[in-house]
Design a protein around this motif. Structure first.
Motif, PDB file in Angstrom:
ATOM      1  N   ILE A  29       0.869  -1.175   0.000  1.00  0.00           N
ATOM      2  CA  ILE A  29       0.000   0.000   0.000  1.00  0.00           C
ATOM      3  C   ILE A  29       0.905   1.224   0.000  1.00  0.00           C
ATOM      4  N   THR A  30       0.723   2.099  -0.985  1.00  0.00           N
ATOM      5  CA  THR A  30       1.595   3.258  -1.142  1.00  0.00           C
ATOM      6  C   THR A  30       0.753   4.484  -1.499  1.00  0.00           C
ATOM      7  N   PHE A  31       1.330   5.651  -1.276  1.00  0.00           N
ATOM      8  CA  PHE A  31       0.706   6.919  -1.673  1.00  0.00           C
ATOM      9  C   PHE A  31      -0.761   6.967  -1.216  1.00  0.00           C
ATOM     10  N   THR A  32      -0.970   6.844   0.071  1.00  0.00           N
ATOM     11  CA  THR A  32      -2.339   6.836   0.584  1.00  0.00           C
ATOM     12  C   THR A  32      -2.477   7.788   1.757  1.00  0.00           C
ATOM     13  N   ASP A  33      -3.612   8.458   1.859  1.00  0.00           N
ATOM     14  CA  ASP A  33      -3.877   9.366   2.969  1.00  0.00           C
ATOM     15  C   ASP A  33      -3.792   8.608   4.290  1.00  0.00           C
ATOM     16  N   GLY A  34      -3.277   9.289   5.300  1.00  0.00           N
ATOM     17  CA  GLY A  34      -3.166   8.685   6.615  1.00  0.00           C
ATOM     18  C   GLY A  34      -1.864   7.939   6.836  1.00  0.00           C
ATOM     19  N   ARG A  35      -1.100   7.753   5.771  1.00  0.00           N
ATOM     20  CA  ARG A  35       0.199   7.076   5.889  1.00  0.00           C
ATOM     21  C   ARG A  35       1.311   7.980   5.341  1.00  0.00           C
ATOM     22  N   GLY A  38      -4.103   5.518  -2.823  1.00  0.00           N
ATOM     23  CA  GLY A  38      -5.219   6.395  -2.515  1.00  0.00           C
ATOM     24  C   GLY A  38      -5.852   6.070  -1.172  1.00  0.00           C
ATOM     25  N   PRO A  39      -6.815   6.888  -0.750  1.00  0.00           N
ATOM     26  CA  PRO A  39      -7.323   8.092  -1.414  1.00  0.00           C
ATOM     27  C   PRO A  39      -6.289   9.210  -1.431  1.00  0.00           C
ATOM     28  N   PHE A  40      -6.603  10.265  -2.156  1.00  0.00           N
ATOM     29  CA  PHE A  40      -5.654  11.348  -2.399  1.00  0.00           C
ATOM     30  C   PHE A  40      -6.210  12.703  -1.981  1.00  0.00           C
ATOM     31  N   THR A  41      -6.951  12.743  -0.899  1.00  0.00           N
ATOM     32  CA  THR A  41      -7.547  14.018  -0.484  1.00  0.00           C
ATOM     33  C   THR A  41      -6.582  14.866   0.339  1.00  0.00           C
ATOM     34  N   GLY A  42      -5.625  14.225   1.017  1.00  0.00           N
ATOM     35  CA  GLY A  42      -4.633  14.972   1.784  1.00  0.00           C
ATOM     36  C   GLY A  42      -3.714  15.750   0.870  1.00  0.00           C
ATOM     37  N   ASN A  73      -0.058  14.219   0.248  1.00  0.00           N
ATOM     38  CA  ASN A  73      -0.120  12.972  -0.518  1.00  0.00           C
ATOM     39  C   ASN A  73      -0.594  13.225  -1.941  1.00  0.00           C
ATOM     40  N   ARG A  74      -1.545  14.126  -2.099  1.00  0.00           N
ATOM     41  CA  ARG A  74      -2.062  14.396  -3.443  1.00  0.00           C
ATOM     42  C   ARG A  74      -0.982  15.018  -4.328  1.00  0.00           C
TER      43      ARG A  74
END
Length: 415
Positions: A114-120, A149-153, A156-157
């Protein structure tokens, strides 16, 4: 006349030691690359080089050190020099095993789960550092099936929009990830399934496990009274405990409730690092804690050692029902068509269960209690035959989807 060089592939984000989900992805790649490409040299950029080297039985797999700091600073700096100063390239290839591997490879396989995800966001720098050297050197990046994803941060986005489009191919590991990727505007995405579903056993697993685990524990049980496998996760423990809960006690209470009903339980850590009490990629200390909290050890088999990914998959397949917090323990139980209750912490669990029509059997850490877990397990127990039939029906398609990414990798390797 000089013989043509063998194809070369570099892999990052997986391992042989520690997290056996990472091992399953790596070994799936080794198996399918040999099948699709033939003779191929593979280099693993390893977070745990000594431990991985000790467990490496592949003659064509080289282990190169790439601990996070070494990767982020040294390897990335050398790769940048390789890009900016072409006259230095021969020296860099000669002096640096990582640069030599990347420069000679037809593709880099990024097997981060899991990569490029909000919260991490704390892992975001590592997510970037894992693929940036290949981008600097000019080696195509193939992100094997994973959750993004998600990409709302905001951070991260920005990072995702900057780096993810530069990958040659991103295999999305389920519907939710694919929708997140489409929402970001990515066009280099292909829907897939976790690479670990491609892992094949060779038939020696029982004989290999027999000296290590008391397999008589599984014998002589009537249908409907088989062993319940339980795979805890230290990642889940940190999330539950940070919210004020006591994950180890919840799991211990659940096991005790099964014992009281006469059900036999196998406590199986799926991520183990032998010889250390560090908990990163190591669920063994947590399992020891859970086991110590049980009122008795009657009817409980504690697998207190490190097994290979194939051995674990075979052992999980001996269970009649399963409870998983580790993602790839869930993958192994699904791959063996064992009805499973999943305690998850991100969309990555649910989207894989969706492929089997089994998403109803997942719930989040915020819902976890011994009573709720017992309730969901009881529901699964009552529908065991129905759920198993559903898993059996969907498994061939999921495995085929997983194996399809090997064809895409082979196409890049062949040029």
């Amino acid at each position: 006349m000089t013989a043509p060089a063998r194809p070369h592939v570099t892999i990052i984000g997986s391992a042989l030691s520690g997290n056996k989900g990472a091992a399953a992805m790596l070994e799936s790649a080794m198996q399918t690359l040999e099948e699709k490409v033939g003779d191929v040299d593979v280099t693993l950029l390893s977070m745990y080089p000594a431990e991985d080297a000790a467990q490496n039985h592949y003659p064509n797999l080289a282990i190169v050190p790439a601990a996070p700091r070494q990767l982020g600073v040294t390897i990335n700096s050398l790769a940048l020099l390789y890009r900016l100063l072409p006259p230095l390239r021969p020296v860099l290839r000669k002096r640096s095993a990582s640069i030599r591997a990347l420069a000679s490879s037809q593709v880099l396989l990024d097997q981060g789960g899991i990569t490029f995800t909000d919260g991490r966001e704390k892992f975001l720098l590592y997510n970037v550092a894992s693929i940036l050297p290949a981008l600097f050197v000019g080696t195509p990046v193939f992100k094997c099936a994973q959750a993004i994803g998600p990409f709302t941060g905001r951070i991260n986005r920005i990072a995702s929009k900057l780096f993810l489009p530069r990958a040659h191919t991103i295999i999305t590991r389920g519907r939710i990830t694919h929708e997140y990727a489409e929402g970001l505007g990515l066009r280099n995405i292909v829907a897939g399934a976790d690479y670990a579903f491609s892992l094949e056993m060779d038939g020696t697993e029982r004989d290999a496990v027999a000296p290590l685990v008391d397999l008589s524990f599984f014998d002589g049980l009537a249908e409907g009274e088989g062993v319940v496998g339980i795979c805890p996760s230290v990642v889940m423990q940190k999330k539950v405990d940070a919210a004020g809960g006591d994950y180890a006690q919840i799991i211990a209470d659940f096991i005790a409730s099964l014992q009281a009903r006469g059900r036999k339980v196998a406590l199986i850590p799926h991520s183990v690092r032998t010889g250390t009490d560090k908990t990163h990629n190591n669920d063994l200390p947590l399992c020891r804690d859970i086991f110590s909290r049980l009122p008795s050890s009657d009817g409980v088999l504690f697998v207190e050692r490190e097994l290979t990914s194939q051995q674990l998959r075979w052992l999980i397949g001996q269970c009649e029902l399963f409870v998983a917090s580790r993602f790839h323990a869930m993958v192994s139980s699904l791959a063996m068509a064992v009805p499973t209750v999943v305690i998850g912490w991100s969309h990555k669990y649910r989207e894989v269960l969706e492929m089997f029509g089994a998403e109803e059997w997942a719930f989040g850490s915020d819902q976890l209690s011994a009573d709720y877990l017992a309730q969901r397990f009881s529901e699964l127990e009552g529908r065991r035959e129905e759920v198993k039939a559903t898993l059996d029906a969907h498994l061939p398609e999921v495995k085929a989807t997983s194996r399809a990414q090997a064809d895409r990798i082979a196409a890049i390797v062949r040029g």
